[in-house]
Design a protein around this motif. Structure first.
Motif, PDB file in Angstrom:
ATOM      1  N   ALA A 389       0.829  -1.210   0.000  1.00 39.55           N
ATOM      2  CA  ALA A 389       0.000   0.000   0.000  1.00 39.55           C
ATOM      3  C   ALA A 389       0.858   1.252   0.000  1.00 39.55           C
ATOM      4  CB  ALA A 389      -0.924  -0.007   1.215  1.00 39.55           C
ATOM      5  N   LEU A 390       1.978   1.238   0.769  1.00 42.77           N
ATOM      6  CA  LEU A 390       2.847   2.397   0.799  1.00 42.77           C
ATOM      7  C   LEU A 390       3.504   2.616  -0.567  1.00 42.77           C
ATOM      8  CD1 LEU A 390       4.200   4.655   2.405  1.00 42.77           C
ATOM      9  CD2 LEU A 390       5.956   3.003   3.134  1.00 42.77           C
ATOM     10  N   GLY A 391       3.958   1.528  -1.175  1.00 39.03           N
ATOM     11  CA  GLY A 391       4.564   1.659  -2.500  1.00 39.03           C
ATOM     12  C   GLY A 391       3.583   2.189  -3.528  1.00 39.03           C
ATOM     13  N   ARG A 392       2.353   1.680  -3.522  1.00 36.57           N
ATOM     14  CA  ARG A 392       1.334   2.143  -4.474  1.00 36.57           C
ATOM     15  C   ARG A 392       1.023   3.625  -4.263  1.00 36.57           C
ATOM     16  NH1 ARG A 392      -2.134  -1.060  -7.130  1.00 36.57           N
ATOM     17  NH2 ARG A 392      -3.917   0.247  -6.486  1.00 36.57           N
ATOM     18  N   TYR A 393       0.985   4.029  -2.963  1.00 35.00           N
ATOM     19  CA  TYR A 393       0.654   5.438  -2.689  1.00 35.00           C
ATOM     20  C   TYR A 393       1.775   6.356  -3.166  1.00 35.00           C
ATOM     21  CZ  TYR A 393      -0.770   9.648  -0.180  1.00 35.00           C
ATOM     22  OH  TYR A 393      -1.152  10.923   0.138  1.00 35.00           O
ATOM     23  N   ARG A 394       3.010   5.948  -2.936  1.00 34.91           N
ATOM     24  CA  ARG A 394       4.131   6.780  -3.373  1.00 34.91           C
ATOM     25  C   ARG A 394       4.209   6.867  -4.898  1.00 34.91           C
ATOM     26  NH1 ARG A 394       8.707   4.641   0.969  1.00 34.91           N
ATOM     27  NH2 ARG A 394       8.109   6.065   2.672  1.00 34.91           N
ATOM     28  N   GLU A 395       3.758   5.800  -5.563  1.00 36.33           N
ATOM     29  CA  GLU A 395       3.766   5.804  -7.018  1.00 36.33           C
ATOM     30  C   GLU A 395       2.559   6.512  -7.607  1.00 36.33           C
ATOM     31  OE1 GLU A 395       4.040   1.748  -8.109  1.00 36.33           O
ATOM     32  OE2 GLU A 395       6.094   1.498  -7.357  1.00 36.33           O
ATOM     33  N   GLY A 396       1.604   6.895  -6.736  1.00 31.88           N
ATOM     34  CA  GLY A 396       0.453   7.641  -7.196  1.00 31.88           C
ATOM     35  C   GLY A 396      -0.687   6.786  -7.703  1.00 31.88           C
ATOM     36  N   VAL A 397      -0.630   5.469  -7.511  1.00 36.96           N
ATOM     37  CA  VAL A 397      -1.715   4.592  -7.996  1.00 36.96           C
ATOM     38  C   VAL A 397      -2.585   4.085  -6.850  1.00 36.96           C
ATOM     39  CG1 VAL A 397      -0.441   3.872 -10.036  1.00 36.96           C
ATOM     40  CG2 VAL A 397      -0.177   2.592  -7.898  1.00 36.96           C
ATOM     41  N   GLY A 398      -2.262   4.479  -5.624  1.00 39.89           N
ATOM     42  CA  GLY A 398      -3.060   4.079  -4.464  1.00 39.89           C
ATOM     43  C   GLY A 398      -3.552   5.303  -3.725  1.00 39.89           C
ATOM     44  N   THR A 399      -4.602   5.109  -2.944  1.00 40.46           N
ATOM     45  CA  THR A 399      -5.175   6.214  -2.183  1.00 40.46           C
ATOM     46  C   THR A 399      -4.607   6.216  -0.772  1.00 40.46           C
ATOM     47  OG1 THR A 399      -7.042   4.926  -1.348  1.00 40.46           O
ATOM     48  CG2 THR A 399      -7.306   5.982  -3.510  1.00 40.46           C
ATOM     49  N   VAL A 400      -4.730   7.402  -0.145  1.00 37.87           N
ATOM     50  CA  VAL A 400      -4.268   7.508   1.230  1.00 37.87           C
ATOM     51  C   VAL A 400      -5.117   6.657   2.160  1.00 37.87           C
ATOM     52  CG1 VAL A 400      -5.687   9.525   1.816  1.00 37.87           C
ATOM     53  CG2 VAL A 400      -3.503   9.160   2.983  1.00 37.87           C
ATOM     54  N   LEU A 401      -6.389   6.481   1.802  1.00 37.91           N
ATOM     55  CA  LEU A 401      -7.265   5.660   2.633  1.00 37.91           C
ATOM     56  C   LEU A 401      -6.797   4.212   2.646  1.00 37.91           C
ATOM     57  CD1 LEU A 401      -9.778   5.550   4.393  1.00 37.91           C
ATOM     58  CD2 LEU A 401     -11.138   5.133   2.326  1.00 37.91           C
TER      59      LEU A 401
END
Length: 458
Positions: A389-401
């Motif tokens: 989840a952290l990797g996806r968020y940093r890459e911009g493809v995941g949400t903060v939620l």
């Protein structure tokens, strides 16, 4: 006394008593100063057994019972007492007789000896012996109770320290998420809502850490109380004993129950108390039967007219036959018999309680073992989920939620693993206590089989 209901009583100086000499300062091993901040489980158990008031009280009671047993055995021997009687005589002058003065000194030895009493004397000695056994077994039971109390406080303190460490990691992760959200908002790829959600999660993690910090200090004080030392002593613990590998029990519950029926010191004390009560019945029965006694005295009399002295003695053998005492002797024997029956029933009831305690502790440990294994698996999967989840968020493809949910699940998994380890350690100690084999170094000498399927603790 207080002059009115709303006025406190002011004690006079005579009512204020100083602590007795027995209220000494806590005793610490001489080598403790070098490792006061790295105490092992064996160290804290040793300190607690030295200083806990319960062990000191039970030890004093056992010593008193030993003295009572020694006193009771004296009934097999004669009683010899010495006495000295001095008399000064002066008679008045009468018609035809002059006044006279005389000094009489009579030292003497007096002997009394119970020769035979149909079991009353032997019953009294056996009662004292069984009472001593009961006191010694009770002392062993108190030791195991104190060891269990210390272990529970030790594991709770260590668990809270581990939880504090885990929550500090959660705070660090929440702070990293907040920084990432602020950076994404700065470059225009995240909204203020993402930042606020991340800040909320960070604040909640800080609150949890602060609450755990207070729990750490509270449980540290509770452990000091169990050790019988002030909470202000600057000690700390080596937590190695709380991270032993989880293992399965090698023996069945039936085997452990049979071991408990043989090993439990409180059950042995109850059985010794029952034997003492049976001995009291023989004493009451002997009170209704004849007793053969011997008495004697040896004297030497010195007077003014016999300065060299003269010997005298008496010797008698008597048969004492109890005839009637208002039926009290019969009732005394009946009372002793019923009290013995009650003591036997209490021992039987305690046996049933021991069986239940071992049965319950056995399955509590089995459940705790499975919970540790499941908690390890949960932590491993939650760690991987948070990393993704952290990797996806940093890459911009995941949400903060998604990230916050993964971090919350990871924090919960860390806490559950700490709680599972705490439950397993305390359940193992409780089972050893209920079997009656908890040793004085905090060890639980149970046969364990390592579980090769469990993961290495993280």
């Amino acid at each position: 006394m207080a002059p009115a209901p709303n006025v406190a009583w002011t004690p006079p100086p005579a009512a204020i008593h100083q602590p007795p000499d027995s209220a000494r300062a806590p005793e610490l091993p001489p080598d403790l100063g070098e490792r006061i901040r790295q105490l092992t489980l064996a160290d804290v158990v040793d300190i607690g057994l030295r200083n806990n008031p319960a062990t000191r009280i039970s030890w004093a009671q056992a010593r008193a019972s030993a003295a009572a047993y020694g006193s009771a055995k004296g009934a097999y021997f004669p009683t010899i007492d010495a006495a000295v009687t001095g008399t000064r005589l002066k008679t008045s002058a009468t018609q035809g007789r002059n006044a006279a003065e005389q000094t009489v000194l009579v030292p003497s030895l007096n002997l009394s000896w119970l020769l035979w009493d149909f079991g009353g004397r032997s019953g009294s000695i056996k009662e004292a012996r069984e009472t001593l056994f009961a006191a010694d077994f009770s002392h062993n039971a108190v030791i195991q109770d104190v060891v269990l109390q210390i272990e529970q406080a030790y594991f709770q303190y260590v668990a809270n320290r581990a939880l504090r460490t885990a929550q500090q990691t959660t705070v660090d992760e929440a702070k990293a998420s907040l920084d990432a959200a602020q950076e994404r908002q700065r470059v225009g790829v995240a909204t203020i809502a993402d930042v606020l959600q991340a800040r909320t999660a960070y604040s909640q993690a800080l609150l949890d850490l602060q609450a755990t910090e207070g729990a750490v200090q509270t449980t540290r004080g509770a452990l000091a109380l169990a050790l019988g030392v002030p909470a202000t002593i600057p000690y700390d613990l080596d937590s190695t004993a709380a991270e032993v590998p989880v293992a399965q029990l090698a023996d069945s519950v039936d085997v452990l129950i049979q071991q408990a029926l043989k090993s439990r010191p409180d059950l042995a004390a109850a059985r010794a108390t029952y034997e003492a009560a049976l001995s009291r019945v023989s004493q009451r029965r002997a009170d209704r039967l004849p007793a053969l006694t011997a008495n004697g005295s040896l004297t030497r009399t010195y007077t003014s007219f016999l300065p060299s002295g003269a010997n005298g003695y008496t010797l008698s053998v008597g048969l004492q036959i109890p005839l009637f005492a208002g039926f009290s002797r019969g009732y005394d024997q009946e009372e002793a018999a019923e009290l013995a029956r009650a003591a036997g029933l209490r021992a039987d009831a305690l046996s049933q309680q021991v069986i239940y305690q071992v049965f319950s502790s056995y399955y509590t440990l089995q459940t705790a073992t499975r919970r540790v294994q499941t908690a390890d698996d949960l932590l491993a999967s939650a760690t991987q989920s948070e990393e993704v989840a952290l990797g996806r968020y940093r890459e911009g493809v995941g949400t903060v939620l998604d990230l916050l949910q993964a971090q919350s699940a990871l924090a919960s998994a860390r806490a559950q693993r700490v709680q599972a380890r705490l439950e397993w350690n305390t359940a193992l100690a409780q089972l050893a206590h209920d079997i009656g084999i908890l040793d004085t170094r905090g060890g639980a000498p149970l046969r364990l089989i390592p579980d090769s399927t469990s993961e290495t603790p993280r």
